[in-house]
Scaffold this motif. Structure first.
Motif, PDB file in Angstrom:
ATOM      1  N   PHE A  84       0.666  -1.322   0.177  1.00 57.36           N
ATOM      2  CA  PHE A  84      -0.008   0.036   0.066  1.00 57.36           C
ATOM      3  C   PHE A  84       0.841   1.280   0.136  1.00 57.36           C
ATOM      4  N   THR A  85       2.225   1.097   0.580  1.00 59.65           N
ATOM      5  CA  THR A  85       2.737   2.375   0.512  1.00 59.65           C
ATOM      6  C   THR A  85       3.837   2.429  -0.727  1.00 59.65           C
ATOM      7  N   LYS A  86       4.625   1.251  -0.657  1.00 60.98           N
ATOM      8  CA  LYS A  86       5.783   1.189  -1.533  1.00 60.98           C
ATOM      9  C   LYS A  86       5.244   0.579  -3.118  1.00 60.98           C
ATOM     10  N   ASN A  87       3.970   0.058  -3.070  1.00 60.49           N
ATOM     11  CA  ASN A  87       3.439  -0.186  -4.358  1.00 60.49           C
ATOM     12  C   ASN A  87       4.333  -1.307  -4.960  1.00 60.49           C
ATOM     13  N   LEU A  88       4.633  -2.201  -4.342  1.00 60.33           N
ATOM     14  CA  LEU A  88       5.268  -3.372  -4.713  1.00 60.33           C
ATOM     15  C   LEU A  88       4.841  -4.802  -5.108  1.00 60.33           C
ATOM     16  N   LYS A  89       5.206  -5.565  -5.950  1.00 55.03           N
ATOM     17  CA  LYS A  89       4.396  -6.705  -6.344  1.00 55.03           C
ATOM     18  C   LYS A  89       4.562  -7.761  -5.320  1.00 55.03           C
ATOM     19  N   LEU A  90       3.508  -8.177  -4.587  1.00 51.43           N
ATOM     20  CA  LEU A  90       4.067  -9.316  -3.480  1.00 51.43           C
ATOM     21  C   LEU A  90       3.821 -10.472  -4.373  1.00 51.43           C
ATOM     22  N   SER A  91       3.956 -10.738  -5.560  1.00 55.74           N
ATOM     23  CA  SER A  91       4.246 -12.143  -5.874  1.00 55.74           C
ATOM     24  C   SER A  91       5.584 -12.197  -6.521  1.00 55.74           C
ATOM     25  N   ASP A  92       6.290 -11.112  -6.433  1.00 57.49           N
ATOM     26  CA  ASP A  92       7.614 -11.218  -6.908  1.00 57.49           C
ATOM     27  C   ASP A  92       8.487 -11.754  -5.556  1.00 57.49           C
ATOM     28  N   HIS A  93       9.312 -12.764  -5.878  1.00 56.69           N
ATOM     29  CA  HIS A  93      10.061 -13.479  -4.640  1.00 56.69           C
ATOM     30  C   HIS A  93      11.244 -12.803  -4.388  1.00 56.69           C
ATOM     31  N   ASP A  94      11.920 -11.735  -5.479  1.00 58.01           N
ATOM     32  CA  ASP A  94      12.769 -10.939  -5.028  1.00 58.01           C
ATOM     33  C   ASP A  94      12.420 -10.135  -4.017  1.00 58.01           C
ATOM     34  N   VAL A  95      11.206  -9.402  -4.272  1.00 59.07           N
ATOM     35  CA  VAL A  95      10.618  -8.686  -3.323  1.00 59.07           C
ATOM     36  C   VAL A  95      10.580  -9.098  -1.894  1.00 59.07           C
ATOM     37  N   LEU A  96       9.799 -10.493  -1.917  1.00 61.51           N
ATOM     38  CA  LEU A  96       9.584 -10.818  -0.653  1.00 61.51           C
ATOM     39  C   LEU A  96      10.878 -11.270   0.108  1.00 61.51           C
ATOM     40  N   THR A  97      11.933 -11.651  -0.783  1.00 63.29           N
ATOM     41  CA  THR A  97      13.186 -12.220   0.207  1.00 63.29           C
ATOM     42  C   THR A  97      13.699 -10.923   0.721  1.00 63.29           C
ATOM     43  N   GLN A  98      13.603  -9.794  -0.155  1.00 64.44           N
ATOM     44  CA  GLN A  98      14.231  -8.608   0.348  1.00 64.44           C
ATOM     45  C   GLN A  98      13.751  -8.304   1.771  1.00 64.44           C
ATOM     46  N   ILE A  99      12.345  -8.077   1.772  1.00 67.21           N
ATOM     47  CA  ILE A  99      11.095  -7.981   2.936  1.00 67.21           C
ATOM     48  C   ILE A  99      11.715  -8.690   4.129  1.00 67.21           C
ATOM     49  N   ALA A 100      11.929 -10.189   3.731  1.00 69.68           N
ATOM     50  CA  ALA A 100      12.269 -11.336   4.825  1.00 69.68           C
ATOM     51  C   ALA A 100      13.714 -11.042   5.513  1.00 69.68           C
ATOM     52  N   GLY A 101      14.424 -10.637   4.517  1.00 72.79           N
ATOM     53  CA  GLY A 101      15.790 -10.180   5.285  1.00 72.79           C
ATOM     54  C   GLY A 101      15.731  -9.247   6.051  1.00 72.79           C
ATOM     55  N   GLU A 102      14.864  -8.170   5.997  1.00 69.94           N
ATOM     56  CA  GLU A 102      14.920  -6.799   6.355  1.00 69.94           C
ATOM     57  C   GLU A 102      14.388  -7.276   8.198  1.00 69.94           C
ATOM     58  N   CYS A 103      13.601  -8.350   7.936  1.00 70.30           N
ATOM     59  CA  CYS A 103      12.937  -9.077   9.230  1.00 70.30           C
ATOM     60  C   CYS A 103      14.214  -9.874   9.942  1.00 70.30           C
ATOM     61  N   GLY A 104      14.994 -10.026   9.430  1.00 71.23           N
ATOM     62  CA  GLY A 104      15.989 -10.929  10.125  1.00 71.23           C
ATOM     63  C   GLY A 104      15.672 -12.324   9.820  1.00 71.23           C
ATOM     64  N   LEU A 105      15.309 -13.000   8.810  1.00 65.41           N
ATOM     65  CA  LEU A 105      14.983 -13.953   8.338  1.00 65.41           C
ATOM     66  C   LEU A 105      16.256 -14.350   7.399  1.00 65.41           C
ATOM     67  N   ASP A 106      16.455 -15.682   7.347  1.00 65.83           N
ATOM     68  CA  ASP A 106      17.628 -16.245   6.624  1.00 65.83           C
ATOM     69  C   ASP A 106      17.125 -16.105   4.992  1.00 65.83           C
ATOM     70  N   LYS A 107      17.988 -15.441   4.316  1.00 65.29           N
ATOM     71  CA  LYS A 107      17.379 -15.363   2.824  1.00 65.29           C
ATOM     72  C   LYS A 107      17.579 -16.683   2.066  1.00 65.29           C
ATOM     73  N   ASP A 108      18.394 -17.355   2.317  1.00 66.35           N
ATOM     74  CA  ASP A 108      18.451 -18.830   1.658  1.00 66.35           C
ATOM     75  C   ASP A 108      17.419 -19.767   2.138  1.00 66.35           C
ATOM     76  N   GLU A 109      17.093 -19.866   3.269  1.00 66.17           N
ATOM     77  CA  GLU A 109      15.976 -20.571   3.706  1.00 66.17           C
ATOM     78  C   GLU A 109      14.549 -20.045   3.107  1.00 66.17           C
ATOM     79  N   VAL A 110      14.430 -18.442   3.115  1.00 73.10           N
ATOM     80  CA  VAL A 110      13.195 -17.877   2.211  1.00 73.10           C
ATOM     81  C   VAL A 110      13.315 -18.483   1.113  1.00 73.10           C
ATOM     82  N   THR A 111      14.305 -18.244   0.286  1.00 74.25           N
ATOM     83  CA  THR A 111      14.395 -18.911  -1.266  1.00 74.25           C
ATOM     84  C   THR A 111      13.793 -20.021  -1.316  1.00 74.25           C
TER      85      THR A 111
END
Length: 231
Positions: free
Chosen positions: A125-152
């Motif tokens: 709603f603010t950044k207007n990003l595509k929530l179907s985009d795995h790169d977007v989701l991985t970046q957000i997950a990383g910002e939350c302290g989640l392991d990016k490899d595991e997220v992938t």
């Protein structure tokens, strides 16, 4: 106390309702001890993974409005969001399938990273990003302290798909047709976004185990047929 909250990231009233709930709990003694479980609810399970229309065009078609009327309604909802301190940019959202973002949320909750919920709402709603985009989701997950490899690994497979479907099956069993939808302590319900004062009053009554507590509330809700204001 436990609050189960069915929601979808493409739902404007879900984001606003989350803010109202957050404020209500902050004003309640012991509100920080309330357990909140985010439950999945897809407004459109068949939505494309790609952006196929503008928000105004989609809104106009769904509600049989002119583009001008659609823009006015979208702006009215955005003003509600902005009044809660959200840089709400509903008109330029990029509507796509949300299933993977809901799967990611299940993984994040399991890891105790519930902050991802607000970040995903903000991404849409603010950044207007595509929530179907795995790169977007991985970046957000990383910002939350989640392991990016595991997220992938999660996103590239079908992990947590069963958990999302289980939430949706449970919603059907509860007769839930729109979101946000709150189930408090397994028996008290609130359908639709509820203003802070109303939520606070209901939660305080339930916390005090008052038999006079309201068992249901009705507010602004989004469903398969669209989003609706309280009349």
């Amino acid at each position: 106390m436990k609050i189960e909250l069915w929601s979808d990231y493409a739902c404007p009233f879900c984001y606003i309702g989350e803010k109202w709930l957050e404020k209500a709990l902050s004003e309640i003694d012991g509100g920080d001890k309330v357990e909140i479980e985010f439950k999945s609810f897809e407004l459109d399970p068949y939505a494309s993974r790609e952006v196929v229309s503008s928000t105004v065009d989609r809104f106009a078609a769904k509600y049989h409005l002119s583009k001008e009327e659609a823009a006015e309604r979208i702006e009215a909802i955005s003003r509600m969001g902005r009044s809660e301190g959200i840089d709400f940019r509903y008109v330029s959202t990029r509507y796509t399938n949300t299933f993977d973002s809901l799967r990611l949320t299940k993984y994040a909750q399991e890891k105790g990273k519930t902050g991802i919920i607000t970040k995903l709402f903000d991404a849409y709603f603010t950044k207007n990003l595509k929530l179907s985009d795995h790169d977007v989701l991985t970046q957000i997950a990383g910002e939350c302290g989640l392991d990016k490899d595991e997220v992938t690994a999660v996103l590239s497979g079908d992990r947590y798909a069963d958990e999302v479907r289980a939430d949706e099956q449970e919603a059907m069993e509860h007769g839930i047709h729109g979101v946000p939808y709150f189930l408090i302590n397994g028996k008290y319900t609130a359908s639709g976004a509820q203003p802070t004062a109303m939520l606070k009053k209901a939660i305080e009554k339930i916390l005090a185990e008052e038999t006079s507590a309201a068992t249901s509330l009705d507010g602004m809700v989004c469903g398969a047929d669209g989003c609706h204001f309280v009349k």
